[in-house]
Scaffold this motif. Structure first.
Motif, PDB file in Angstrom:
ATOM      1  N   SER A   1       0.833  -1.210   0.000  1.00  0.00           N
ATOM      2  CA  SER A   1       0.000   0.000   0.000  1.00  0.00           C
ATOM      3  C   SER A   1       0.870   1.264   0.000  1.00  0.00           C
ATOM      4  O   SER A   1       0.492   2.277  -0.586  1.00  0.00           O
TER       5      SER A   1
ATOM      6  N   ALA B   1      -2.462   0.774  14.154  1.00  0.00           N
ATOM      7  CA  ALA B   1      -1.807   0.499  12.863  1.00  0.00           C
ATOM      8  C   ALA B   1      -2.475   1.286  11.734  1.00  0.00           C
ATOM      9  O   ALA B   1      -1.791   1.835  10.864  1.00  0.00           O
ATOM     10  N   ALA B   2      -3.800   1.363  11.761  1.00  0.00           N
ATOM     11  CA  ALA B   2      -4.522   2.066  10.688  1.00  0.00           C
ATOM     12  C   ALA B   2      -4.193   3.561  10.719  1.00  0.00           C
ATOM     13  O   ALA B   2      -3.995   4.186   9.670  1.00  0.00           O
ATOM     14  N   ARG B   3      -4.126   4.134  11.945  1.00  0.00           N
ATOM     15  CA  ARG B   3      -3.803   5.570  12.063  1.00  0.00           C
ATOM     16  C   ARG B   3      -2.379   5.838  11.578  1.00  0.00           C
ATOM     17  O   ARG B   3      -2.111   6.838  10.904  1.00  0.00           O
TER      18      ARG B   3
ATOM     19  N   GLU C   1      -4.637  -2.886  16.042  1.00  0.00           N
ATOM     20  CA  GLU C   1      -5.210  -2.688  14.695  1.00  0.00           C
ATOM     21  C   GLU C   1      -5.616  -1.233  14.462  1.00  0.00           C
ATOM     22  O   GLU C   1      -5.361  -0.678  13.389  1.00  0.00           O
ATOM     23  N   THR C   2      -6.263  -0.596  15.456  1.00  0.00           N
ATOM     24  CA  THR C   2      -6.689   0.799  15.248  1.00  0.00           C
ATOM     25  C   THR C   2      -5.473   1.720  15.175  1.00  0.00           C
ATOM     26  O   THR C   2      -5.431   2.662  14.392  1.00  0.00           O
TER      27      THR C   2
ATOM     28  N   HIS D   1       3.026  -2.326  17.007  1.00  0.00           N
ATOM     29  CA  HIS D   1       1.906  -1.606  17.624  1.00  0.00           C
ATOM     30  C   HIS D   1       1.524  -2.211  18.972  1.00  0.00           C
ATOM     31  O   HIS D   1       1.170  -1.488  19.900  1.00  0.00           O
TER      32      HIS D   1
ATOM     33  N   ASP E   1      -7.105   2.356  22.080  1.00  0.00           N
ATOM     34  CA  ASP E   1      -6.523   1.779  20.855  1.00  0.00           C
ATOM     35  C   ASP E   1      -6.254   0.288  20.996  1.00  0.00           C
ATOM     36  O   ASP E   1      -5.792  -0.179  22.046  1.00  0.00           O
TER      37      ASP E   1
ATOM     38  N   LEU F   1      -0.621   3.934   9.423  1.00  0.00           N
ATOM     39  CA  LEU F   1      -0.511   3.664   7.980  1.00  0.00           C
ATOM     40  C   LEU F   1      -0.989   4.855   7.142  1.00  0.00           C
ATOM     41  O   LEU F   1      -0.409   5.181   6.098  1.00  0.00           O
ATOM     42  N   GLU F   2      -2.029   5.505   7.633  1.00  0.00           N
ATOM     43  CA  GLU F   2      -2.540   6.700   6.937  1.00  0.00           C
ATOM     44  C   GLU F   2      -1.423   7.753   6.815  1.00  0.00           C
ATOM     45  O   GLU F   2      -1.258   8.375   5.762  1.00  0.00           O
TER      46      GLU F   2
END
Ligand code: GRF
Length: 198
Positions: A12, A171-173, A168-169, A126, A165, A175-176
């Protein structure tokens, strides 16, 4: 600036960089993609984008130094100026490291020098950040050397760690931010705002 990618899985970050090249936000050319995983989404993305792609691993190149040489040859054949690691799970060989010294970047999903080193990848990072009770985490772009995550830091972005957190949450923040920081940092290199050691 011709970019050579090395990636193992989803890609990504590679896609974010390709998209920035296509939109003109990043004045660079994705020249070649190499993955050590023949089934990776990374290689599927490269195919869709029409970027030359190679599956190269210890299976395709078993002899000592063979894989290192094949990776180096592919980068030279495609006139690569800068090597971008985007979720590449293997160490680079000495030939590639020396030929592209100071021109190989990696992205790490935490604020190095904390939470780096062997075993610190993916959700492990994370989980460790949350277990340590950190109030913030982030993204680090650094130069690649012989070790994991020890090369000079060239850019960082910070994100808060929320009390509720999960890995997973978080990691998403993170990655953005990765998707913003990688193209932005590469463009700063292109315009000479950021100098890599030669
Ligand atoms: C990213 O979190 C990056 O920081 C790490 O590996 C992950 C790769 O994600 N090095 P993707 O393959 O770019 O989606």
């Amino acid at each position: 600036m011709n970019i050579g990618f090395l990636a193992s899985h989803g890609g990504s970050n590679m896609q974010a960089i390709i998209d920035a090249c296509k939109s003109g936000q990043l004045k660079a050319t994705p020249a070649v993609v190499i993955s050590n995983n023949g089934d990776s989404t990374t290689l599927a993305r490269a195919k869709t984008e029409g970027i030359p792609r190679y599956y190269m691993s210890g299976k395709t190149h078993p002899g000592p130094g063979e894989l290192d040489q094949a990776i180096l040859d592919a980068f030279l054949r495609h006139s690569v100026d800068i090597v971008v690691l985007a979720g590449y799970m293997k160490k680079l060989g000495p030939k590639t490291l020396s030929r592209f010294q100071g021109k190989i970047l990696n992205i790490h999903p935490a604020l190095l020098p904390k939470f780096g080193g062997e075993g610190m990848y993916g959700m492990n990072v994370h989980k460790a950040v949350i277990a340590a009770g950190e109030r913030e985490s982030g993204v680090t772009i650094h130069l690649v050397d012989e070790q994991y995550d020890t090369g000079a830091i060239i850019a960082q972005a910070r994100v808060p760690v929320m009390p509720d957190d999960t890995p997973e949450t978080l990691a998403a923040r993170v990655l953005e931010q990765e998707h913003l920081l990688y193209p932005e940092t590469l463009q700063r290199i292109v315009i000479g705002e950021l100098h890599l050691p030669s």
